[in-house]
Every structure is written in structure tokens, then in C-alpha cells.
Design a protein around this motif. Structure first.
Motif, PDB file in Angstrom:
ATOM      1  N   UNK A 163       0.827  -1.202   0.000  1.00  0.00           N
ATOM      2  CA  UNK A 163       0.000   0.000   0.000  1.00  0.00           C
ATOM      3  C   UNK A 163       0.865   1.256   0.000  1.00  0.00           C
ATOM      4  N   UNK A 164       0.471   2.232  -0.811  1.00  0.00           N
ATOM      5  CA  UNK A 164       1.130   3.538  -0.842  1.00  0.00           C
ATOM      6  C   UNK A 164       0.054   4.605  -0.653  1.00  0.00           C
ATOM      7  N   UNK A 165       0.279   5.512   0.289  1.00  0.00           N
ATOM      8  CA  UNK A 165      -0.722   6.551   0.551  1.00  0.00           C
ATOM      9  C   UNK A 165      -0.991   7.389  -0.692  1.00  0.00           C
ATOM     10  N   UNK A 166       0.034   7.565  -1.516  1.00  0.00           N
ATOM     11  CA  UNK A 166      -0.141   8.192  -2.825  1.00  0.00           C
ATOM     12  C   UNK A 166       0.006   7.088  -3.868  1.00  0.00           C
ATOM     13  N   UNK A 167      -1.060   6.784  -4.632  1.00  0.00           N
ATOM     14  CA  UNK A 167      -0.992   5.669  -5.580  1.00  0.00           C
ATOM     15  C   UNK A 167       0.149   5.834  -6.570  1.00  0.00           C
ATOM     16  N   UNK A 168       0.758   4.709  -6.939  1.00  0.00           N
ATOM     17  CA  UNK A 168       1.829   4.747  -7.926  1.00  0.00           C
ATOM     18  C   UNK A 168       1.273   5.230  -9.265  1.00  0.00           C
ATOM     19  N   UNK A 169       1.990   6.100  -9.951  1.00  0.00           N
ATOM     20  CA  UNK A 169       1.479   6.675 -11.203  1.00  0.00           C
ATOM     21  C   UNK A 169       1.301   5.611 -12.285  1.00  0.00           C
TER      22      UNK A 169
ATOM     23  N   UNK B 261     -20.456   7.486  -6.760  1.00  0.00           N
ATOM     24  CA  UNK B 261     -19.160   8.125  -6.522  1.00  0.00           C
ATOM     25  C   UNK B 261     -18.191   7.087  -5.967  1.00  0.00           C
ATOM     26  N   UNK B 262     -16.903   7.241  -6.252  1.00  0.00           N
ATOM     27  CA  UNK B 262     -15.920   6.311  -5.684  1.00  0.00           C
ATOM     28  C   UNK B 262     -15.756   6.536  -4.182  1.00  0.00           C
ATOM     29  N   UNK B 263     -15.368   5.482  -3.495  1.00  0.00           N
ATOM     30  CA  UNK B 263     -15.093   5.552  -2.057  1.00  0.00           C
ATOM     31  C   UNK B 263     -13.583   5.453  -1.875  1.00  0.00           C
ATOM     32  N   UNK B 264     -12.968   6.544  -1.476  1.00  0.00           N
ATOM     33  CA  UNK B 264     -11.513   6.560  -1.296  1.00  0.00           C
ATOM     34  C   UNK B 264     -11.132   5.917   0.028  1.00  0.00           C
ATOM     35  N   UNK B 265      -9.950   5.351   0.059  1.00  0.00           N
ATOM     36  CA  UNK B 265      -9.512   4.587   1.211  1.00  0.00           C
ATOM     37  C   UNK B 265      -9.314   5.464   2.443  1.00  0.00           C
ATOM     38  N   UNK B 266      -9.165   6.766   2.264  1.00  0.00           N
ATOM     39  CA  UNK B 266      -8.955   7.661   3.400  1.00  0.00           C
ATOM     40  C   UNK B 266     -10.251   8.326   3.877  1.00  0.00           C
ATOM     41  N   UNK B 267     -11.382   7.793   3.479  1.00  0.00           N
ATOM     42  CA  UNK B 267     -12.684   8.282   3.951  1.00  0.00           C
ATOM     43  C   UNK B 267     -13.298   7.246   4.888  1.00  0.00           C
ATOM     44  N   UNK B 268     -14.276   7.702   5.673  1.00  0.00           N
ATOM     45  CA  UNK B 268     -15.044   6.786   6.514  1.00  0.00           C
ATOM     46  C   UNK B 268     -16.354   6.465   5.806  1.00  0.00           C
ATOM     47  N   UNK B 269     -16.803   5.256   5.957  1.00  0.00           N
ATOM     48  CA  UNK B 269     -17.994   4.779   5.261  1.00  0.00           C
ATOM     49  C   UNK B 269     -19.119   4.528   6.259  1.00  0.00           C
ATOM     50  N   UNK B 270     -20.265   5.150   6.007  1.00  0.00           N
ATOM     51  CA  UNK B 270     -21.454   4.913   6.832  1.00  0.00           C
ATOM     52  C   UNK B 270     -22.502   4.190   5.998  1.00  0.00           C
TER      53      UNK B 270
ATOM     54  N   UNK C 156     -16.602  -5.044  -2.065  1.00  0.00           N
ATOM     55  CA  UNK C 156     -16.505  -4.846  -0.622  1.00  0.00           C
ATOM     56  C   UNK C 156     -17.709  -4.055  -0.118  1.00  0.00           C
ATOM     57  N   UNK C 157     -18.099  -3.025  -0.866  1.00  0.00           N
ATOM     58  CA  UNK C 157     -19.259  -2.222  -0.475  1.00  0.00           C
ATOM     59  C   UNK C 157     -20.531  -3.067  -0.493  1.00  0.00           C
TER      60      UNK C 157
ATOM     61  N   UNK D  42     -14.202   1.964   8.722  1.00  0.00           N
ATOM     62  CA  UNK D  42     -13.042   2.493   7.985  1.00  0.00           C
ATOM     63  C   UNK D  42     -12.660   1.463   6.934  1.00  0.00           C
ATOM     64  N   UNK D  43     -12.798   1.773   5.649  1.00  0.00           N
ATOM     65  CA  UNK D  43     -12.427   0.806   4.599  1.00  0.00           C
ATOM     66  C   UNK D  43     -10.906   0.753   4.425  1.00  0.00           C
ATOM     67  N   UNK D  44     -10.306  -0.290   4.898  1.00  0.00           N
ATOM     68  CA  UNK D  44      -8.846  -0.366   4.947  1.00  0.00           C
ATOM     69  C   UNK D  44      -8.236  -0.665   3.578  1.00  0.00           C
TER      70      UNK D  44
END
Length: 474
Positions: free
Chosen positions: A78-84, A373-382, A340-341, A324-326
Motif C-alpha cells: 500500500x502507498x498513501x499516494x498511488x503509484x502513477x 461516486x468512488x469511495x476513497x480509502x482515506x474516507x469513513x464509510x457509513x 466490498x461495499x 473504515x475501509x482499509x
């Protein structure tokens, strides 16, 4: 017969809660015996329509996931900034460069090897010792991506270069379940499917799930699912062209024609949604009748409402969770997989349905899952599961997914899921209080009747003269 059953379920909307559950059931069965047969019948075959068949095997779903990762050029870690992935844009093909493909080209079969070990089974079993349907939905989403991989063929792509695509789930049209009582957690599950329609960048995938009956050569059908996927470029910033689909024989032509009809139906259904256009005339009558039933006649209080017997308020019939979607559930762009959703939505809806029923619910249908909309890994999901409609022994749930940005406080709806569950008893009716809940109620009614292949615009057979009633249920 379908018409008969529709009248039976349709009348529940206008039924007064003063009628006992037993009396409502007797009236339904007396007027429309087909409803009783509909609830009790079992079918081991989901679809007798045309099917594509081949001997191609893709191994286990673990092997499928590994191959997808390799073909996409996604590294482990995992990279916090996705590889280009910008370097792959130069390999995006032009539409005219892509050769036509048939449905047979993409057809394949994969296995969930539940018989292999207890360790594997633990991921697919629920607390009741049955198969987790949320896990099955997660695997179907991955399998749909694999079918996309098998469909695209780029003659000019250099060897060793990853596919310059990102495949995303646009919607899940309908997933109908059957034979769940016979589904064994210690037997392998077989997943097969193929492309059934293709546009310039979108694809419809038809997927079948079945399981071999132990000690025989007979299979039981578990589900048929329709996914709509979209091909995006390597950086997921624009649509990407895919190979055209040309039916290879008469069977594929029939499947194509059915898929074309579904495409048109999706567009018309979206335009007619009660969430974007006014309810129909007979639905407004239903809403007015609910208002009359829940408003005391001896009071002029503006907001005073009363709950009739054998009923529950919609506002009290919900369950919500925040997760939290890890990163383990991410794709190359650090957004969360649609599968996953779906798993999370199915499982919280199961919890809500179980609480509402006070028993174990049977999932009958998942319909019209939309991915907005996409769900980014750094968001919380309700995820919030609402009971929006209940009729006889069926209950309709609507599960809404929202993402929370902790820094900005912004909340955005990303997905809506519709699940239809069946019970072994007549259920309490759920009633709305606000106008928005009224719309959800009508919306849920439409979803339930569609899930059961019933017609919504029907009069109450109890209010129909005896002569007309005989004509209705013949």
C-alpha cells in the motif's frame, strides 16, 4: 398467474391495520391461491433462457484475483499516494484498432473451493452455519472484472505491458437467489459468466452461480446476476474504448436482444423513479390512505400521528454503522472495490431484516445497486439500512452508503442498495410519517413488486365485486 399474485401483494398497501395478520393472509389466499403457491414453491433452475457454454476454466477465485492484479500491473503493498499509471495512457487503443469479440471469447468458470479446507470455509460461513451471501456478492464483483479482462483484446499492446484499463462497477441490475436452504457451506461453489452486451466503453456481464449436489451429478442454481461495468483509462480519468461485441451464433443473438431490452428498461426506469418524479395517481391514493389511517379523527393537531395495530414506524426501523475501509480492499487508484461495499451492505441489511422479523430472513433478490461516486480509502464509510416496505411475509430494505471526510466534514451519498427478504410468517406493516418517508414507501413498494415479477397497478380484490373478483383470479 402472475397477475393473480400481484393483486394479492398489491392489496396489502391499502389494507387497514385493524385487520389481523391471520385474517389478511386468509383473505389473500382465498382470493388468490397463487400467492400461497408463490411463497411455498421451490425452483432449482433460475433461468431457462439461452446460455453460453464453454469448457474454459480460470481456477479458483484466489487465482482469478491474482491474475487480475498481474494483468493490471498492480504491485503488492500500500502507498498513501498511488503509484502513477500515466505511462500506460500511450497504450490506450483506438476503437477501430480493436477486433470484434464474441460472448464465447469471454465465457469462463471459476471455483470457490469451500470443500478444500476449514480455513477457507471460515471466510464464507455466517453465525448460522450458512454461506455468507455478502461474500458471494464480493466474489461476483471480482469475477465481473475478470470477464472484462477476458473480453478486451489489444493486438498492439507490447508483451509485458499491463492492460491500460481500469474496470469499475457502474451498477448491478438484479441478483435473484433461489435454493438458499440447500446451499452447502462445505461444497464448492461454481461461478460462470460472460459478456452479454457491450457499448463503446460499457459492458453488461451475466453471471451464474451454482453448486453440485453431493453424491449426484445434479447442480442446484443459486443465483443469476447482471452487472454493468465501465472501462476507464489507466488513470481512471476518462472512458476507454473496448472491443465491439458481435454475437457468434443464434444463441448469442438471443442473449444480445434480451440485453438490449434491459438497456432500454434501465433508462426508462431511471426516468420514472419516484425519487425524481411525482408518484402515479394510484400511488398518491395509497399515500392519502396512509395519512388517514395514521391521523386521529378527533384531533386537529398539526403533527399528531397514531400508529395502528400490527404496524411500525419507518423512522424506528433502521440500523446504521460506520466503518473504515482499509487498504486491503482497494484498487490501483486507492478506491474501494465495489464488491466490498456490496458485502457490507448485504450484511447490515441482513442484520436489520433479522431484527425486524425477529427471526432468520431469506434473501430473495438484490436489485438496482447504483455506484454514484468512488469511495476513497482515506474516507469513513457509513451504511444505513432502512425497512421501507413490508407486505405479507416479504420485507423490502433500502441501504444507503455515505462517505465522510473527517477533515472537511463533508458527507456524500455514494451507493444505494435494495434487498428483498422473505420470512416464514406474516410481518408487521411499516408506515411512513413524513412525506419523504412516503416517497420511500412507494419506492420500496415498486422495488418489492419488481423483485417478485408482479404488476403494481392493481385494485384491491377485497373491494372488487364478486363477479369481477372471479375474473381477476382466473
Amino acid at each position: 398467474m402472475i397477475c393473480q399474485m400481484a393483486r394479492g401483494l398489491g392489496l396489502v398497501l391499502a389494507k387497514r391495520c385493524s385487520l389481523s395478520a391471520v385474517r389478511r393472509r386468509r383473505l389473500l389466499v382465498a382470493k388468490c391461491p397463487a400467492l400461497a403457491n408463490h411463497q411455498m414453491s421451490r425452483s432449482y433452475v433460475l433461468d431457462n433462457g439461452p446460455k453460453v457454454k464453454s469448457d474454459h476454466r480460470s481456477g479458483t477465485m484466489v487465482e482469478v484475483a491474482r491474475t487480475i492484479r498481474e494483468q493490471s500491473g498492480v504491485d503488492v503493498g500500500y502507498h498513501t499516494i498511488p503509484k502513477p499509471r500515466d505511462h500506460l495512457l500511450q497504450h490506450e487503443p483506438k476503437r477501430e484498432e480493436l477486433p470484434p469479440r464474441t460472448m464465447l471469447d469471454s465465457h469462463t468458470t471459476a471455483i470457490l473451493p469451500l470443500s478444500a479446507s476449514e480455513l477457507i470455509r471460515e471466510s464464507y460461513v455466517n453465525h448460522l452455519g450458512r454461506v455468507r451471501l455478502g461474500r458471494i456478492m464480493e466474489e461476483l464483483d471480482m469475477f465481473a472484472v475478470w470477464i472484462c479482462h477476458r473480453h478486451v483484446k489489444l493486438p498492439k499492446l507490447p508483451k509485458g505491458v499491463p492492460l491500460p484499463y481500469t474496470f469499475v462497477t457502474l451498477l448491478v441490475d438484479k441478483v435473484e437467489f433461489t435454493n438458499l436452504e440447500r446451499l452447502q457451506v462445505n461444497q464448492d461453489i461454481e461461478i460462470s459468466g460472460h459478456i452479454s452486451w457491450a457499448g463503446r466503453s460499457s459492458m453488461e456481464i451475466t453471471i451464474y452461480v451454482r453448486q453440485l449436489i453431493p453424491g449426484s451429478r445434479e447442480y442446484i442454481d443459486v443465483t443469476k446476476a447482471i452487472f454493468v461495468m465501465v472501462a476507464r483509462n489507466a488513470t481512471n480519468t476518462a472512458a476507454a474504448p473496448i472491443n465491439p461485441l458481435e454475437p457468434g451464433n443464434e444463441t448469442e443473438k438471443l442473449i444480445w436482444e434480451q440485453a438490449e431490452k434491459r438497456q432500454k428498461l434501465r433508462k426508462s426506469t431511471a426516468m420514472e423513479s419516484v425519487l425524481s418524479s411525482p408518484p402515479r395517481e394510484y400511488e398518491q391514493t395509497i399515500m392519502y390512505e396512509i395519512l388517514k389511517r395514521t391521523t386521529p379523527t378527533n384531533s386537529m393537531d398539526l403533527n399528531k400521528r397514531v400508529l395502528p395495530p400490527k404496524c411500525r414506524w419507518m423512522e424506528d426501523s433502521l440500523q446504521s454503522t460506520m466503518i473504515a475501509p482499509f487498504p486491503e480492499n482497494r484498487n490501483a487508484q486507492n478506491t474501494i472495490f465495489g464488491g466490498y461495499l456490496m458485502r457490507q451492505a448485504v450484511e447490515i441489511s441482513f442484520i436489520m431484516a433479522s431484527i425486524y422479523l425477529g427471526d432468520r430472513p431469506i434473501l430473495t433478490c438484490i436489485s438496482d445497486i447504483s455506484f454514484m461516486h468512488p469511495v476513497h480509502v482515506n474516507r469513513f464509510l457509513q451504511l444505513t439500512a432502512y425497512v421501507v416496505y413490508a407486505a405479507q411475509n416479504y420485507v423490502q430494505l433500502m441501504t444507503v452508503a455515505q462517505i465522510w471526510d473527517a477533515k472537511s466534514g463533508k458527507v456524500q451519498t455514494t451507493n444505494v442498495f435494495y434487498m428483498t427478504y422473505r420470512a416464514d410468517k406474516v410481518l408487521d406493516e411499516v408506515l411512513p410519517r413524513s412525506y419523504r418517508e412516503m416517497l420511500w414507501y412507494i419506492h420500496g413498494r415498486r422495488k418489492l413488486l419488481a423483485a417478485l415479477h408482479l404488476q403494481p397497478e392493481l385494485p384491491d380484490p377485497i373491494d372488487v365485486p364478486q363477479e369481477s373478483s372471479r375474473n381477476i383470479c382466473t
